[in-house]
Design a protein around this motif. Sequence first.
Motif, PDB file in Angstrom:
ATOM      1  N   ARG A 168      34.945  36.650  42.021  1.00 10.60           N
ATOM      2  CA  ARG A 168      36.347  37.420  42.237  1.00 10.60           C
ATOM      3  C   ARG A 168      36.241  38.963  42.714  1.00 10.60           C
ATOM      4  O   ARG A 168      36.992  39.082  43.788  1.00 10.60           O
ATOM      5  CB  ARG A 168      36.978  37.354  40.768  1.00 10.60           C
ATOM      6  N   GLU A 169      35.289  39.705  42.199  1.00  9.77           N
ATOM      7  CA  GLU A 169      35.199  40.909  42.864  1.00  9.77           C
ATOM      8  C   GLU A 169      35.181  40.840  44.257  1.00  9.77           C
ATOM      9  O   GLU A 169      35.481  41.726  45.067  1.00  9.77           O
ATOM     10  CB  GLU A 169      34.085  41.747  42.243  1.00  9.77           C
ATOM     11  N   ARG A 171      35.599  38.347  46.346  1.00  9.80           N
ATOM     12  CA  ARG A 171      36.800  38.150  47.302  1.00  9.80           C
ATOM     13  C   ARG A 171      37.892  39.171  47.195  1.00  9.80           C
ATOM     14  O   ARG A 171      38.462  39.419  48.250  1.00  9.80           O
ATOM     15  CB  ARG A 171      37.633  37.004  46.173  1.00  9.80           C
ATOM     16  N   ASP A 172      38.233  39.886  46.126  1.00  6.36           N
ATOM     17  CA  ASP A 172      39.077  41.112  46.063  1.00  6.36           C
ATOM     18  C   ASP A 172      38.480  42.218  47.173  1.00  6.36           C
ATOM     19  O   ASP A 172      39.220  42.713  47.968  1.00  6.36           O
ATOM     20  CB  ASP A 172      39.111  41.940  44.715  1.00  6.36           C
ATOM     21  N   GLU A 173      37.393  42.328  47.167  1.00  6.42           N
ATOM     22  CA  GLU A 173      36.555  43.078  48.292  1.00  6.42           C
ATOM     23  C   GLU A 173      36.915  42.674  49.672  1.00  6.42           C
ATOM     24  O   GLU A 173      37.208  43.639  50.496  1.00  6.42           O
ATOM     25  CB  GLU A 173      34.929  43.230  47.956  1.00  6.42           C
ATOM     26  N   ARG A 176      40.649  43.446  50.451  1.00  2.58           N
ATOM     27  CA  ARG A 176      40.688  44.738  50.871  1.00  2.58           C
ATOM     28  C   ARG A 176      40.211  45.048  52.092  1.00  2.58           C
ATOM     29  O   ARG A 176      41.061  45.801  52.857  1.00  2.58           O
ATOM     30  CB  ARG A 176      39.956  45.462  49.733  1.00  2.58           C
TER      31      ARG A 176
END
Lengths: 182, 272
Positions: A168-169, A171-173, A176
């Motif tokens: 998830r992190e 993907r978020d990165e 962003r």
Amino acid sequence: MRTEADDRALLARVSRGDRAAFDELYRAHAGWLTARLERRCGDPDLVDLAVQDTFVAVWKSAKKFRSQGDVGAWLWGIAIRRLIDQMRKRRPTPVEANVLFDQVASAEDELFVGGLHGELGESLRSLDPDLARVLVATAVDGLTTREAGQLLGIPQGTVKTRLLRARREARDELARLEGDSR
Amino acid sequence: MSVDLDLIHRYRRSTLTRDELVKVELELQRSPAWRSALNDTVDAHRLGATWAAVEGSLDAPTPSRLERAATRLGAPQHLTRIMGATPNLRRAWMVSAVVLLLFGLAVSNGERETATIALFLSIAPLVPVFGVGLVYGPGADPAHEMATVTPMGGLRLVVLRTLMALLTSLVVVGIAAVLVEERSILIAAWLLPAVALSAATLAVSSFVPIRNAAAGVAAGWLTLVVIWARIADDGVAAFRLPGQLVAAVALAVSVAVIAARRDAFSRAVSTT
């Protein structure tokens, strides 16, 4: 220098019971397997036992090697699992003693050295050490979540949760970064 | 990509940043050159010790299936090793025991029932006697000399192996007993004589070589059975209650003799 073809030829001889070839295979691989296992287990005795078990297993099952694969990667797959077996038998090392990533100072964490490849490098860069450990155990060492849990001394469920978080992190990165570039 | 030796050495000393560590791990996963460079950094002495351990476990004998089964059932390993260190005649003995019993059953088929059962009962107790006499002893056990001088040698070893022979015999004979048509309590009457004769063989073997002991006990047994049958005019006379009592007494006497002469076993078994 040795090539992968050399290793395959060597292993073929080992599978026919050639002790000299086995000796050569040991000298070519036991060292780096030992060094690499030490980055995953703080107890050198357990590491040596795991390497010993690995080569005993190789002597008995050299035939099972697929003739096109990478001998080194195959050996590593056996070695890391033998290490897990040894750690399960004697469980002497608390989680903290797992050496991988532990030595990294937090200031150094921010350093970007460059030369990382692919998605793994991207996602590992910004991850906290717990998530990074789980990712290395699964993605680099090729372990199942169960085996990774045994290696790291955490429950399988925790491994799964951390993998999800890591994904998830990442993907978020990525989102962003995409947002920034627009 | 060429190998960065500085990274390799810091990998060994655990002084890499996380990113560097990941890079090295990824290289090690696929590059023979990096593995080779790392390989050279490990102490040869340490690897030599591990190699010696590897060779040691390759040369260690693999336990037989029997041995592993016994160990799993909780028997101490040094015992299973000794019992499983099979003298080369054991298979031959098992085969001859089975053949002997089948032969006995075949000849007596169609005869009077008493004859069938008398023949079976006479032969059955001899199976463990042959097992003890033929299988364990000089000439049958390649490690015989060694076995007699080890701490496990002497009486303990002989008794252990006798029990082993007795147990396997009981299984074989037990199966054969089921095959005999006669359904009578007499069908189990060979058990006590079998144990008694085995003990007698051991007892006698403290005086004479074990093969002679086995042969003597077998001959004595058959003579006794035949004479008793003639006198009582009953084919299975030796297996009825008085016979069982005699067997029990013989067993007790044999055990007493074995106990009294226990020192003889480290010598007696080794003389031919």
